[in-house]
Scaffold this motif. Structure first.
Motif, PDB file in Angstrom:
ATOM      1  N   ILE A  37      35.804  35.366  44.289  1.00  0.00           N
ATOM      2  CA  ILE A  37      36.876  34.921  45.270  1.00  0.00           C
ATOM      3  C   ILE A  37      37.917  34.954  44.213  1.00  0.00           C
ATOM      4  N   SER A  38      39.084  35.858  44.538  1.00  0.00           N
ATOM      5  CA  SER A  38      40.116  35.997  43.716  1.00  0.00           C
ATOM      6  C   SER A  38      41.380  36.627  44.566  1.00  0.00           C
ATOM      7  N   SER A  39      42.362  37.361  43.518  1.00  0.00           N
ATOM      8  CA  SER A  39      43.494  37.734  44.624  1.00  0.00           C
ATOM      9  C   SER A  39      43.174  39.180  44.867  1.00  0.00           C
ATOM     10  N   LEU A  40      44.150  39.562  45.630  1.00  0.00           N
ATOM     11  CA  LEU A  40      44.250  41.025  46.060  1.00  0.00           C
ATOM     12  C   LEU A  40      44.846  41.793  44.741  1.00  0.00           C
ATOM     13  N   ARG A  41      45.598  41.041  43.964  1.00  0.00           N
ATOM     14  CA  ARG A  41      46.214  41.675  42.628  1.00  0.00           C
ATOM     15  C   ARG A  41      45.013  41.872  41.750  1.00  0.00           C
ATOM     16  N   ALA A  42      44.185  41.080  41.826  1.00  0.00           N
ATOM     17  CA  ALA A  42      42.947  41.139  40.715  1.00  0.00           C
ATOM     18  C   ALA A  42      42.221  42.188  41.180  1.00  0.00           C
ATOM     19  N   ALA A  43      41.969  42.380  42.623  1.00  0.00           N
ATOM     20  CA  ALA A  43      41.124  43.458  43.041  1.00  0.00           C
ATOM     21  C   ALA A  43      41.530  44.662  42.551  1.00  0.00           C
ATOM     22  N   GLU A  44      42.776  44.993  42.872  1.00  0.00           N
ATOM     23  CA  GLU A  44      43.758  46.059  42.493  1.00  0.00           C
ATOM     24  C   GLU A  44      43.598  46.207  40.909  1.00  0.00           C
ATOM     25  N   LEU A  45      43.709  45.113  40.115  1.00  0.00           N
ATOM     26  CA  LEU A  45      43.749  45.609  38.514  1.00  0.00           C
ATOM     27  C   LEU A  45      42.365  45.877  37.999  1.00  0.00           C
TER      28      LEU A  45
END
Ligand SMILES: O=C(O)C(=O)C[C@]1(C(=O)O)C=C[C@@H](O)C=C1
Length: 280
Positions: free
Chosen positions: A154-162
């Motif tokens: 569970i994390s942010s969309l920004r992390a998924a992108e990174l």
């Protein structure tokens, strides 16, 4: 000079997002260059600043659903010398990040305890029997997820992108208006600002020990926006109290309230006055 800003890492955390937004506003307002310094935990972020290894730290302090990030309050109290320069409010929308094809394939979910707690209703509904494992940050387990198709983070969309990882579900936080307040801290004296935060211990666990400190502010028409107790860690039932005031510690009425408060407390720590910045 390059201003170094410590925050919870590794890359992609919400704390990093808040630190980046603060760095941008600092550069805009002062022209100073900034450099981000990821730390392994929230307490390490604060200790890094207190030891002078970074100029500024950005730490979460309270979530709209889950309440206090207690390690921040405990460590600020322990260190004693850090001053709050600014409060930041960041909207928090969590994603379930996983290479799994569907929910039935997921055997374990990792996140920061705040991330797990902010999605507990969703997890109970869609992944009821899956073990939840707490990590130091929402991004700490992301590197392992790529090769482990049965895991999710569970994390942010920004992390998924990174990290270039697939998002299986979004948003999964139980309340849409989920947001977290961060404090920007440093060893510098804090400036004037609409809010003041402080912590204190009382001399004895007796009736009215907290009533007097509350009256001091009420009598002067100073509004409290938060009060939080934390175990003092000295003995069971012995507490520290943390308060946020909607007033500037440089105001005359607050100065006199703090002088009076000092006489009713054992230890009083003023963490500074600051303004609030909403990040969108
Ligand atoms: O783990 C992260 O990404 C963090 O920045 C920490 C943290 C927290 O401790 O509250 C910050 C914001 C969210 O509430 C979830 C986690």
């Amino acid at each position: 000079m390059t201003v170094s800003i410590a925050h919870l890492g590794p890359s992609g955390t919400y704390a990093e997002a808040a630190a980046l937004a603060y760095a941008q506003s600092l550069t805009q307002n002062t022209g100073e260059d900034t450099m981000l310094c990821p730390c392994s935990s929230i307490s390490q972020t604060l200790w890094t600043v207190s030891k002078g290894d970074a100029n500024i730290g950005v730490v979460p302090v309270e979530n709209s659903i889950e309440g206090s990030v207690t390690v921040t309050l405990d460590t600020l109290w322990q260190i004693g010398s850090l001053q709050i320069q600014q409060a930041l409010i960041l909207p928090i929308n969590h994603a379930l990040i996983s290479p799994a094809q569907n929910f039935a394939d997921i055997q374990v979910v990792y996140s920061h305890p705040q991330g797990l707690a902010q999605c507990q209703g969703w997890l109970e509904k869609y992944l009821p029997d899956v073990p939840l494992i707490a990590k130091n940050s929402t991004t700490e387990a992301l590197d392992h997820v790529r090769d482990e198709t049965h895991t999710a983070v569970i994390s942010s969309l920004r992390a998924a992108e990174l990290y270039q990882l697939p998002v299986l579900a979004y948003p999964i936080n139980d309340y849409p208006d989920n947001c977290t307040r961060f404090w920007v801290v440093s060893l510098q004296p804090s400036g004037p600002g609409k809010y003041t935060s402080l912590g204190f211990s009382v001399p004895a666990n007796v009736p009215g020990a907290l009533a007097k400190p509350l009256t001091i502010f009420a009598e002067r028409g100073i509004n409290l926006s938060r009060i939080e107790s934390r175990p003092s860690k000295r003995s069971l039932g012995d507490y520290l109290f943390f308060m946020d005031l909607e007033a500037d510690s440089h105001d005359q009425s607050v100065q006199s309230a703090l002088a009076e408060l000092r006489s009713f407390t054992e230890t009083l720590k003023i963490f500074g006055s600051y303004t609030l910045l909403n990040l969108n």
